[in-house]
Motif scaffolding. Structure first.
Motif, PDB file in Angstrom:
ATOM      1  N   GLN A 270       0.798  -1.237   0.000  1.00  0.00           N
ATOM      2  CA  GLN A 270       0.000   0.000   0.000  1.00  0.00           C
ATOM      3  C   GLN A 270       0.828   1.283   0.000  1.00  0.00           C
ATOM      4  O   GLN A 270       0.745   2.101   0.895  1.00  0.00           O
ATOM      5  CB  GLN A 270      -0.943  -0.004   1.204  1.00  0.00           C
ATOM      6  N   PHE A 271       1.635   1.429  -1.015  1.00  0.00           N
ATOM      7  CA  PHE A 271       2.485   2.618  -1.108  1.00  0.00           C
ATOM      8  C   PHE A 271       1.675   3.924  -1.122  1.00  0.00           C
ATOM      9  O   PHE A 271       2.077   4.909  -0.524  1.00  0.00           O
ATOM     10  CB  PHE A 271       3.342   2.549  -2.384  1.00  0.00           C
ATOM     11  N   MET A 272       0.557   3.919  -1.804  1.00  0.00           N
ATOM     12  CA  MET A 272      -0.182   5.181  -1.959  1.00  0.00           C
ATOM     13  C   MET A 272      -0.741   5.694  -0.629  1.00  0.00           C
ATOM     14  O   MET A 272      -0.969   6.887  -0.462  1.00  0.00           O
ATOM     15  CB  MET A 272      -1.300   5.049  -3.012  1.00  0.00           C
TER      16      MET A 272
ATOM     17  N   VAL B 229       2.038  18.259  -0.475  1.00  0.00           N
ATOM     18  CA  VAL B 229       1.450  17.078   0.186  1.00  0.00           C
ATOM     19  C   VAL B 229       2.519  15.992   0.331  1.00  0.00           C
ATOM     20  O   VAL B 229       2.678  15.387   1.399  1.00  0.00           O
ATOM     21  CB  VAL B 229       0.231  16.541  -0.608  1.00  0.00           C
ATOM     22  N   PHE B 230       3.263  15.770  -0.735  1.00  0.00           N
ATOM     23  CA  PHE B 230       4.353  14.770  -0.694  1.00  0.00           C
ATOM     24  C   PHE B 230       5.327  15.099   0.437  1.00  0.00           C
ATOM     25  O   PHE B 230       5.677  14.244   1.257  1.00  0.00           O
ATOM     26  CB  PHE B 230       5.057  14.769  -2.057  1.00  0.00           C
ATOM     27  N   MET B 231       5.743  16.377   0.499  1.00  0.00           N
ATOM     28  CA  MET B 231       6.745  16.773   1.512  1.00  0.00           C
ATOM     29  C   MET B 231       6.202  16.659   2.938  1.00  0.00           C
ATOM     30  O   MET B 231       6.965  16.477   3.882  1.00  0.00           O
ATOM     31  CB  MET B 231       7.201  18.213   1.253  1.00  0.00           C
ATOM     32  N   ALA B 232       4.889  16.815   3.084  1.00  0.00           N
ATOM     33  CA  ALA B 232       4.277  16.772   4.419  1.00  0.00           C
ATOM     34  C   ALA B 232       3.950  15.343   4.849  1.00  0.00           C
ATOM     35  O   ALA B 232       3.650  15.104   6.016  1.00  0.00           O
ATOM     36  CB  ALA B 232       3.001  17.613   4.419  1.00  0.00           C
ATOM     37  N   SER B 233       3.983  14.406   3.924  1.00  0.00           N
ATOM     38  CA  SER B 233       3.472  13.052   4.204  1.00  0.00           C
ATOM     39  C   SER B 233       4.606  12.045   4.371  1.00  0.00           C
ATOM     40  O   SER B 233       5.771  12.333   4.070  1.00  0.00           O
ATOM     41  CB  SER B 233       2.568  12.608   3.048  1.00  0.00           C
ATOM     42  N   ASP B 234       4.238  10.837   4.798  1.00  0.00           N
ATOM     43  CA  ASP B 234       5.234   9.777   4.957  1.00  0.00           C
ATOM     44  C   ASP B 234       5.822   9.327   3.622  1.00  0.00           C
ATOM     45  O   ASP B 234       6.824   8.609   3.603  1.00  0.00           O
ATOM     46  CB  ASP B 234       4.601   8.559   5.655  1.00  0.00           C
TER      47      ASP B 234
END
Ligand SMILES: NC(=O)c1ccc[n+]([C@@H]2O[C@H](COP(=O)([O-])OP(=O)(O)OC[C@H]3O[C@@H](n4cnc5c(N)ncnc54)[C@H](OP(=O)(O)O)[C@@H]3O)[C@@H](O)[C@H]2O)c1
Length: 273
Positions: free
Chosen positions: A8-10, A239-244
């Protein structure tokens, strides 16, 4: 389900349960980032100076189905930074994500046009305000012990001087170094700090560079993609930078500029004296 499907990468992109504070969230790039972070599952606080704009933006962003709180704050002003952070803590008890987005450029022109007031207005918001808001939020993230993510909006001008944007470019180069310094010092607390350096994005802020069709064409011609961007094109990177999804990335400033190759001399010749 096989083992590969279970990974579940996404899911790593989701921001469910996170609280995100976004300065300058009432319009432009900040509003797009707020919409995208809400879409990814975060509750949102947008902060800027004008209440009616904030309320209108909050109404729009809340259509994403998350809590959206607008807070009036001038993030150039240190006491207002403290009040802003306190208000967020009173409402949510934590801050997981800080997007340092608000900035200004009071004078478009050569550096000779700058006096101390204009210098202070630029540096006071773009660098000093960003530094002290980061400290206030970073301290909370450190004390809570759960890490966090900070996204600083710099500019292509922080890498190569923007024509007519000299002092602004100096401030945005400072933002890139601020990102690296905070990343270096706060990695041990699980706080990741990254930045975005946009090219010309069609917002109110950059109207001088795209409202006039001739100027817009010149600006677009300086990109590999041959066009300027909409603010939404900045949002997914935030969003990418804020997320895991970016869990091993810190201290980076990513250029989102359509592949910028400035014809600086030509633009310099057109700079108002
Ligand atoms: N647009 C571009 O081409 C471009 C290119 C490179 C980098 N950037 C950077 O992207 C970021 C966002 O720019 P944008 O183009 O989205 O600008 P924008 O459309 O003009 O939006 C600026 C936002 O910042 C708020 N703001 C301004 N001064 C503030 C203050 N003292 N305290 C709190 N909020 C304040 C504004 O609301 P109020 O006026 O109501 O306070 C507004 O919400 C900036 O850091 C900018 O330097 C933009």
């Amino acid at each position: 389900m096989n083992a590969a499907a279970k990974r579940q990468f996404m899911d790593k992109f989701n921001l469910n349960g996170k609280v995100a504070l976004i300065t300058g969230g009432s319009r432009g790039i900040g509003k797009s980032i707020a919409m995208a972070m809400a879409d990814a599952g975060a509750d949102i606080i947008i902060a800027s100076r004008k209440q009616p704009d904030l309320e209108e933006a909050a109404k729009e962003i809340s259509q994403m189905g998350r809590k959206v709180i607008p807070i009036v704050a001038n993030v150039r002003n240190l006491p207002e930074i403290d009040t802003l952070v306190q208000q967020v803590m009173d409402k949510f008890g934590k801050i997981d994500i800080l997007v340092n987005n608000a900035a200004t450029n009071p004078i478009y022109g050569p550096v000779f046009a700058f006096n101390e007031k204009a210098w202070d207005a630029t540096m006071g918001l773009n660098l000093k305000g960003m530094f002290f808001l980061s400290l206030a939020v970073g301290k909370i993230m450190k004390d809570k012990g759960k890490g966090g993510a900070i996204v600083n909006i710099s500019s292509e001008g922080g890498i190569r001087p923007g024509v007519g944007l000299g002092v602004y470019s100096i401030s945005k180069a400072g933002v890139i170094m601020l990102t690296e310094v905070l990343a270096q010092e706060w990695g041990r607390y699980g706080i990741r700090v990254n930045g975005i350096a946009p090219g010309v994005i069609k917002t109110k802020f950059s109207e001088a560079l795209w409202k006039d069709p001739v100027r817009a064409e010149e600006s677009a011609a300086n990109t590999a993609l041959g066009r300027l961007a909409d603010p939404d094109e900045m949002a997914c990177m935030a969003v990418f930078m804020a997320s895991d999804a970016s869990s091993y990335m810190t201290g980076q400033t990513i250029q989102l500029d359509g592949g910028f190759f400035a014809s600086v001399q030509k633009l310099l010749n057109n700079l108002p004296q």
